[in-house]
Design a protein around this motif. Structure first.
Motif, PDB file in Angstrom:
ATOM      1  N   HIS A 122       0.824  -1.212   0.000  1.00 30.71           N
ATOM      2  CA  HIS A 122       0.000   0.000   0.000  1.00 30.71           C
ATOM      3  C   HIS A 122       0.849   1.248   0.000  1.00 30.71           C
ATOM      4  N   SER A 124       0.872   5.365  -0.294  1.00 30.00           N
ATOM      5  CA  SER A 124      -0.062   6.497  -0.262  1.00 30.00           C
ATOM      6  C   SER A 124       0.679   7.754   0.131  1.00 30.00           C
ATOM      7  N   GLN A 149      -2.926   5.139  -3.406  1.00 22.99           N
ATOM      8  CA  GLN A 149      -4.050   5.984  -2.963  1.00 22.99           C
ATOM      9  C   GLN A 149      -3.490   7.350  -2.619  1.00 22.99           C
ATOM     10  N   TYR A 159     -10.007   8.541   1.638  1.00 25.44           N
ATOM     11  CA  TYR A 159      -9.722   7.147   1.983  1.00 25.44           C
ATOM     12  C   TYR A 159      -8.311   6.701   1.546  1.00 25.44           C
ATOM     13  N   GLY A 160      -7.666   5.933   2.398  1.00 23.73           N
ATOM     14  CA  GLY A 160      -6.494   5.168   1.988  1.00 23.73           C
ATOM     15  C   GLY A 160      -5.144   5.820   2.213  1.00 23.73           C
ATOM     16  N   TYR A 168      -1.176   1.202   7.241  1.00 26.48           N
ATOM     17  CA  TYR A 168      -2.359   2.023   7.034  1.00 26.48           C
ATOM     18  C   TYR A 168      -3.401   1.483   7.994  1.00 26.48           C
ATOM     19  N   HIS A 212     -13.136   2.075  -2.831  1.00 26.61           N
ATOM     20  CA  HIS A 212     -13.762   1.969  -1.503  1.00 26.61           C
ATOM     21  C   HIS A 212     -15.238   2.360  -1.497  1.00 26.61           C
TER      22      HIS A 212
END
Ligand SMILES: O=C(O)[C@@H](O)[C@@H](O)[C@H](O)[C@H](O)CO
Ligand SMILES: [Mg+2]
Length: 402
Positions: A122, A124, A149, A159-160, A168, A212
């Motif tokens: 992930h 971000s 994200q 989000y994210g 996260y 999402h």
């Protein structure tokens, strides 16, 4: 052989986990995950008050029969609480069976289909520039696939976006935090992120994105189309899936691959999506949908339609689920990818495990069972702390999907 005792262990090494431990009269025990993020104690009660009393004295080798007993026997079928409780029992029983056989769990499922399991991490950041940097860090760590994200200017806590470098963790407060959402701004900003990512790093890596549940089917179709030039591995949860037919519109308008299923809890949530070939990846994982016994039925059904797996693997799924999922991934013929959001060191200490990451892949070890244990003494030092997922509102205050 008999189940002699079973108990639920709740621990919060940085975040809450609910774990079921089943002990047999032969000294072998098994472990299952029952964590339901933000609603943990409801599954604790389901297990302690309604499931454990019925398990004592049963033969733990009868995994299928116990699954059917808990599913049909409740009369009230499906639902996240019931299916997580069943999953915890199921995974603990598979753990016991594999330990008795002296084999790593993937051997009982049918043996290895691959050497190791490709995962996505992930990345971000608060804006496009930060997210592009974060993706670069994942590439440097060897990841072959990365979810990206970004924060969106003018949207409060989109989000994210992670708070730490590798973690996260959205469940952040004793009552739900309020975040914002603005579809117009997102539709303007997200494609620019992927344009920049492809300009910077080329097309060698897999890129993923999670919507999402924020977009309507028409908006989702529009986003899928705008992202086509950047060749995503998948676009996830781009519209809510309670109405499986909603995906027809999205599918009709875009060739961006679609993934869905982290909040599904049985094959019935995915049946139309699968048999109408409206998705490319099914995201349901072990703890979400009644354990390995049910998950492999979903995967086999999906295989008929060339749909591949992409198990949910956020930090709210404990290392026990990650271990069991990796055995499943090592076996399942129609494997796609495995999500891998790293747990904190505190969590890893409470759940000693034998899976390991190298060069963009996770591998399971050869410990008999699923290879994940719980250090109960350490677990007891981290008492439960209420923590909820956030909620989301539009600019005018309207409640939206988080
Ligand atoms: O794709 C994902 O991993 C997410 O959608 C999760 O972060 C999800 O928000 C959490 O698992 C909720 O508990
Ligand atoms: Mg998701």
């Amino acid at each position: 052989m008999k189940i002699q005792a079973a108990r639920v262990i709740v621990t919060c090494p940085g975040r809450n986990f609910v774990t079921l431990k089943i002990e047999t009269d032969q000294g072998v025990y098994g472990i299952g995950d029952a964590t339901l993020n933000g609603r943990e104690l409801s599954v604790v009660s389901y297990l302690e008050d309604h499931v454990i009393p019925a398990l004592i004295g049963k033969d733990p080798q009868r995994i299928e029969d116990i699954w059917q007993y808990l599913y049909r026997g409740a009369y009230w079928r499906r639902g996240p609480v019931t299916m997580r409780a069943i999953a915890a029992v199921d995974v603990a029983l598979w753990d016991i069976k594999a330990k008795m056989a002296g084999m790593p769990l993937y051997q009982l499922l049918g043996g290895r289909s691959r050497d190791h399991v490709m995962v996505y991490g992930h990345a971000s950041g608060g804006d496009i520039a930060e997210t592009v940097d974060a993706v670069g860090q994942y590439i440097d760590m060897g990841y072959k696939a990365i979810r990206a994200q970004t924060g969106i200017p003018g949207v409060k806590d989109a989000y994210g976006v992670g708070r730490g470098k590798l973690h996260y963790e959205p469940a952040d407060a004793a009552l739900p935090s309020e975040t914002g959402w603005n579809t117009r701004k997102a539709l303007n900003y997200v494609p620019k992120l992927f344009e920049k990512l492809r300009d910077t790093y080329g097309f060698d890596h897999h890129l993923l994105h999670d919507g999402h549940h924020r977009y309507t089917p028409q908006e989702a179709a529009n986003l899928g189309r705008m992202l086509e030039p950047y060749q995503l591995f998948w676009l996830e949860d781009v519209t809510p899936a309670e109405n499986q037919e909603a995906f027809k519109l999205v599918r009709h308008h875009t060739v961006t691959p679609l993934a869905v299923g982290e909040i599904f809890n049985s094959i019935w949530d995915a049946k139309d999506l699968i048999q109408n070939q409206l998705i490319d990846y099914i995201r349901t994982t072990v703890v979400g949908a009644g354990g390995l016994t049910h998950l492999r039925r979903i995967a086999d059904f999906a295989a008929l339609y060339q749909i591949r797996t992409g198990c949910h693997g956020a930090t709210d799924l404990s290392p026990v689920t990650m271990g069991a999922a990796l055995h499943f991934d090592t076996w399942v013929p129609n494997f796609g990818i495995q999500e891998y959001m790293r747990h904190s060191d505190e969590t890893d200490d409470v759940f000693p495990h034998d899976y390991s990451f190298a060069d963009g892949y996770l591998s399971v070890g050869d410990t008999p069972g699923h290879g994940v244990d719980i250090d109960e003494e350490l677990a007891a030092k981290h008492p439960y702390k209420p923590a909820y997922l956030p909620v989301a509102r539009l600019a005018d205050g309207t409640m939206w999907n988080w």
